[in-house]
Design a protein around this motif. Structure first.
Motif, short mmCIF file in Angstrom:
data_model
loop_
_atom_site.label_atom_id
_atom_site.label_comp_id
_atom_site.label_asym_id
_atom_site.label_seq_id
_atom_site.Cartn_x
_atom_site.Cartn_y
_atom_site.Cartn_z
N VAL A 244 0.85 -1.19 0.00
CA VAL A 244 0.00 0.00 0.00
C VAL A 244 0.88 1.24 0.00
CG1 VAL A 244 -1.82 1.26 1.22
CG2 VAL A 244 -1.83 -1.23 1.21
N LYS A 245 0.51 2.23 -0.78
CA LYS A 245 1.33 3.43 -0.95
C LYS A 245 1.54 4.14 0.38
CE LYS A 245 1.61 7.66 -3.70
NZ LYS A 245 0.94 8.48 -4.73
N ASP A 246 0.47 4.32 1.15
CA ASP A 246 0.59 4.96 2.46
C ASP A 246 1.02 3.93 3.49
OD1 ASP A 246 -0.30 7.40 1.43
OD2 ASP A 246 -2.39 6.79 1.66
N SER A 247 1.89 4.32 4.39
CA SER A 247 2.42 3.36 5.37
C SER A 247 1.37 2.87 6.34
CB SER A 247 3.59 3.99 6.14
OG SER A 247 3.15 5.13 6.84
N GLU A 248 0.31 3.69 6.55
CA GLU A 248 -0.77 3.29 7.45
C GLU A 248 -2.07 3.21 6.64
OE1 GLU A 248 -0.74 2.33 10.53
OE2 GLU A 248 1.38 2.70 10.90
N PRO A 249 -2.48 2.03 6.20
CA PRO A 249 -3.71 1.91 5.42
C PRO A 249 -4.90 2.49 6.19
CG PRO A 249 -2.51 -0.15 5.41
CD PRO A 249 -1.83 0.74 6.41
N TYR A 250 -5.76 3.17 5.48
CA TYR A 250 -6.92 3.80 6.10
C TYR A 250 -8.08 2.82 6.09
CZ TYR A 250 -10.43 7.37 7.14
OH TYR A 250 -11.45 8.10 7.72
N ILE A 251 -8.40 2.28 7.23
CA ILE A 251 -9.43 1.25 7.35
C ILE A 251 -10.60 1.81 8.15
CG2 ILE A 251 -9.95 -1.09 8.17
CD1 ILE A 251 -6.85 -1.54 8.02
N THR A 252 -11.75 1.92 7.52
CA THR A 252 -12.91 2.52 8.18
C THR A 252 -13.94 1.50 8.62
OG1 THR A 252 -14.01 2.83 6.04
CG2 THR A 252 -12.64 4.63 6.86
N LYS A 253 -13.90 0.30 8.06
CA LYS A 253 -14.90 -0.71 8.38
C LYS A 253 -14.24 -2.05 8.67
CE LYS A 253 -18.58 1.21 5.41
NZ LYS A 253 -19.61 1.42 6.44
N GLU A 254 -14.92 -2.86 9.45
CA GLU A 254 -14.48 -4.24 9.64
C GLU A 254 -15.06 -5.10 8.53
OE1 GLU A 254 -14.32 -6.22 13.33
OE2 GLU A 254 -14.47 -4.38 14.51
N ILE A 255 -14.41 -6.21 8.26
CA ILE A 255 -14.92 -7.11 7.23
C ILE A 255 -16.31 -7.59 7.63
CG2 ILE A 255 -13.82 -9.17 8.26
CD1 ILE A 255 -13.38 -10.12 5.32
N GLY A 256 -17.21 -7.62 6.67
CA GLY A 256 -18.58 -8.05 6.92
C GLY A 256 -19.55 -6.91 7.18
N GLU A 257 -19.05 -5.70 7.39
CA GLU A 257 -19.95 -4.57 7.62
C GLU A 257 -20.64 -4.12 6.34
OE1 GLU A 257 -18.50 -1.24 9.85
OE2 GLU A 257 -17.43 -2.50 11.28
N ARG A 258 -20.07 -4.44 5.21
CA ARG A 258 -20.73 -4.23 3.92
C ARG A 258 -20.68 -5.54 3.14
NH1 ARG A 258 -15.89 -1.12 2.65
NH2 ARG A 258 -17.06 0.83 2.51
N VAL A 259 -21.60 -5.74 2.23
CA VAL A 259 -21.58 -6.91 1.36
C VAL A 259 -20.97 -6.47 0.03
CG1 VAL A 259 -22.91 -8.73 0.21
CG2 VAL A 259 -23.60 -7.92 2.48
N GLU A 260 -19.69 -6.79 -0.15
CA GLU A 260 -18.97 -6.34 -1.34
C GLU A 260 -19.65 -6.81 -2.62
OE1 GLU A 260 -16.61 -4.28 -1.36
OE2 GLU A 260 -15.75 -4.33 0.65
N LEU A 261 -20.14 -8.02 -2.63
CA LEU A 261 -20.71 -8.59 -3.84
C LEU A 261 -21.95 -7.83 -4.29
CD1 LEU A 261 -20.21 -10.80 -5.90
CD2 LEU A 261 -21.60 -12.34 -4.52
N LEU A 262 -22.69 -7.28 -3.34
CA LEU A 262 -23.88 -6.50 -3.70
C LEU A 262 -23.54 -5.05 -3.96
CD1 LEU A 262 -26.63 -7.90 -1.31
CD2 LEU A 262 -26.01 -8.63 -3.61
N GLU A 263 -22.51 -4.54 -3.28
CA GLU A 263 -22.16 -3.14 -3.44
C GLU A 263 -21.39 -2.88 -4.72
OE1 GLU A 263 -19.89 0.21 -0.74
OE2 GLU A 263 -21.30 -1.17 0.20
N THR A 264 -20.50 -3.77 -5.10
CA THR A 264 -19.69 -3.55 -6.30
C THR A 264 -19.94 -4.56 -7.41
OG1 THR A 264 -17.81 -4.82 -5.42
CG2 THR A 264 -17.87 -2.48 -4.92
N LYS A 265 -20.61 -5.66 -7.11
CA LYS A 265 -21.05 -6.65 -8.09
C LYS A 265 -19.92 -7.14 -9.00
CE LYS A 265 -25.95 -5.48 -8.09
NZ LYS A 265 -26.04 -4.32 -7.20
N LEU A 266 -20.31 -7.83 -10.09
CA LEU A 266 -19.36 -8.36 -11.06
C LEU A 266 -19.70 -7.86 -12.45
CD1 LEU A 266 -19.24 -12.12 -9.97
CD2 LEU A 266 -17.55 -10.37 -9.43
N THR A 267 -18.69 -7.61 -13.24
CA THR A 267 -18.88 -7.30 -14.65
C THR A 267 -18.63 -8.57 -15.44
OG1 THR A 267 -18.26 -4.97 -14.45
CG2 THR A 267 -17.95 -6.01 -16.60
#
Length: 454
Positions: A244-267
């Protein structure tokens, strides 16, 4: 969330997520991913890279507990089978992608890894779907932390992030506990590699196969007690500090707090080449309605946002593989032949004199004023403008090409694509039966039905 707990949090998510946690809409997306991935893999059986890997598997041998796809007649270990099937799934660059979170082609590695490991443990359809869901969610979570910059500086997310997604998916199938999963992720981090410099070569699709192979390897070793650093994602010398470019990755959520598959889907792709060219392909196809005389084209300008053409590294392609990562080739061929399909990407077609002559007339232009949020390759718009020898100019602008998450293929269209692809080795009737089997994946008690068609 404290950084030191991040790997543990991911491992706990992998260990505890179950089928009933998956939204119904996500289940259909996953089934479409299985259908599409297996279809495009079958379509790639004659690719030289696939034939080389089949020879490699026969030479290497291995326990015959998983099926090499495409009616190859081959069986091998889960790891080697996943290597071959993953490479085959990405061989035509006709497989799906997720540009907004995983920054990768997730299914080309996930589906081969899941089916190879699934055969080994005699998994049910629900277990396969759960494994895919977990793998994609882990890839999406990690991909957001890596950011698109990871891809932009030269890493290929399908190879790098794909290893971690496959490890997560297979860990679910192998029913590893939290400590074992932490170790598996640590092992996987030492497999993270693969650069975009290899786009346009056999090694590009190999990235997907290697991710599947490495994911199974990491999970198998961890299950046997093999150890790694259990904070490998966030540790001072871990994944995020290095990639990661920044030495401290900016993490705002824990895994599972959003459903990636529904939020960003597949092309799911309409064309068998890099998605970075698909808006230009759709725009050029629309321009055909103007009845263009190719001999009267003075020049062609393709305009897009900064980084829009990043994956298209071959401006003057000389082979079919290079042409898949070219902006200029598909535009030229559509104008000359009025079509673009799997058969278009032959070396002889790329080297045609009329194709090479028209390629020389195409110019790329990056326009910083075209708004994008993350610099991902599918944001903003692409405009294709043709200037004729009489000075007239015609143009088309495309924001969402067919297959994108905003303009998706329907399940019916996915099945049509699948049937067309698998008829390289199956009959029409067999293809339809195979599609029906995959459409009811969640109801399957085992893989016997699917295996019979592979």
């Amino acid at each position: 969330m404290a950084q030191k707990q991040l790997t543990t949090s991911v491992a706990q998510y992998i260990a505890t997520t179950q089928f009933q946690d998956i939204p119904a809409e996500a289940i259909q997306i996953i089934k479409n991913a299985f259908i599409d991935t297996i279809g495009v893999a079958f379509a790639g059986v004659k690719e030289e890279s696939v034939q080389i890997l089949w020879d490699f598997l026969q030479e290497e041998g291995g326990k015959e507990n998983a099926t090499v796809w495409g009616k190859s007649g081959l069986k091998s270990s889960a790891t080697l089978t996943a290597l071959a099937n993953g490479t085959m799934a990405h061989a035509l660059d006709f497989d799906d992608l997720n540009a907004k979170s995983t920054h990768a082609h997730p299914s080309a590695s996930l589906v081969p890894a899941i089916l190879a490991a699934g055969e080994e443990v005699n998994a049910s359809g629900k277990e396969l779907i759960t494994a895919y869901f977990i793998g994609l969610e882990v890839m999406g979570y990690i991909g957001r932390i890596l950011t698109y910059n990871h891809y932009h500086i030269g890493w290929h997310g399908t190879a790098t992030n794909g290893v971690l997604g496959c490890t997560a998916a297979v860990a679910s199938l192998y029913k590893l506990n939290v400590e074992q999963i932490e170790n598996a992720l640590g092992i996987a981090v030492s497999h993270v590699s693969g650069t975009r410099q290899n786009f346009g070569t056999m090694t590009k699709p190999f990235h997907a196969g290697k991710a599947a192979h490495s994911g199974i390897t990491a999970a198998k070793l961890a299950k046997k007690g093999f150890t790694a650093d259990r904070h490998s994602l966030e540790a001072p010398l871990g994944l995020f500090k290095l990639y990661v470019k920044d030495s401290e990755p900016y993490i705002t959520k824990e895994i599972g707090e959003r459903v990636e598959l529904l939020e960003t889907k597949l092309t799911l792709k309409k064309y068998p080449c890099c998605y970075g060219s698909h808006r230009a392909i759709d725009g050029t196809t629309r321009l055909l309605a103007h009845g263009i005389d190719v001999e009267k084209i003075r020049n062609i300008t393709v305009t897009g946002p900064v980084n829009a053409f990043a994956p298209l590294i071959h401006k003057r392609p000389k082979t079919g593989l290079e042409a898949k990562f070219s902006l200029e080739f598909p535009i030229s061929l559509i104008l000359l032949d009025q079509k673009l399909d799997i058969s278009s990407f032959e070396d002889s077609t790329v080297l045609r004199e009329d194709v090479q002559r028209l390629i020389q007339k195409i110019e790329r232009r990056e326009d910083p004023s075209i708004y994008v949020e993350t610099s991902a390759i599918d944001e903003g718009y692409i405009e294709v403008a043709i200037t004729l020898t009489d000075g007239n100019m015609i143009s088309e602008r495309v924001t969402h090409p067919k297959g994108s998450i905003e303009n998706p293929l329907s399940t019916e269209e996915v099945v049509e694509k699948f049937i067309a692809c698998v008829q390289t080795v199956l009959t029409q009737s067999e293809a339809e039966q195979f599609a029906d089997e995959l459409l009811r994946l969640e109801s399957l008690d085992n893989l016997d039905g699917i295996r019979s068609f592979l």
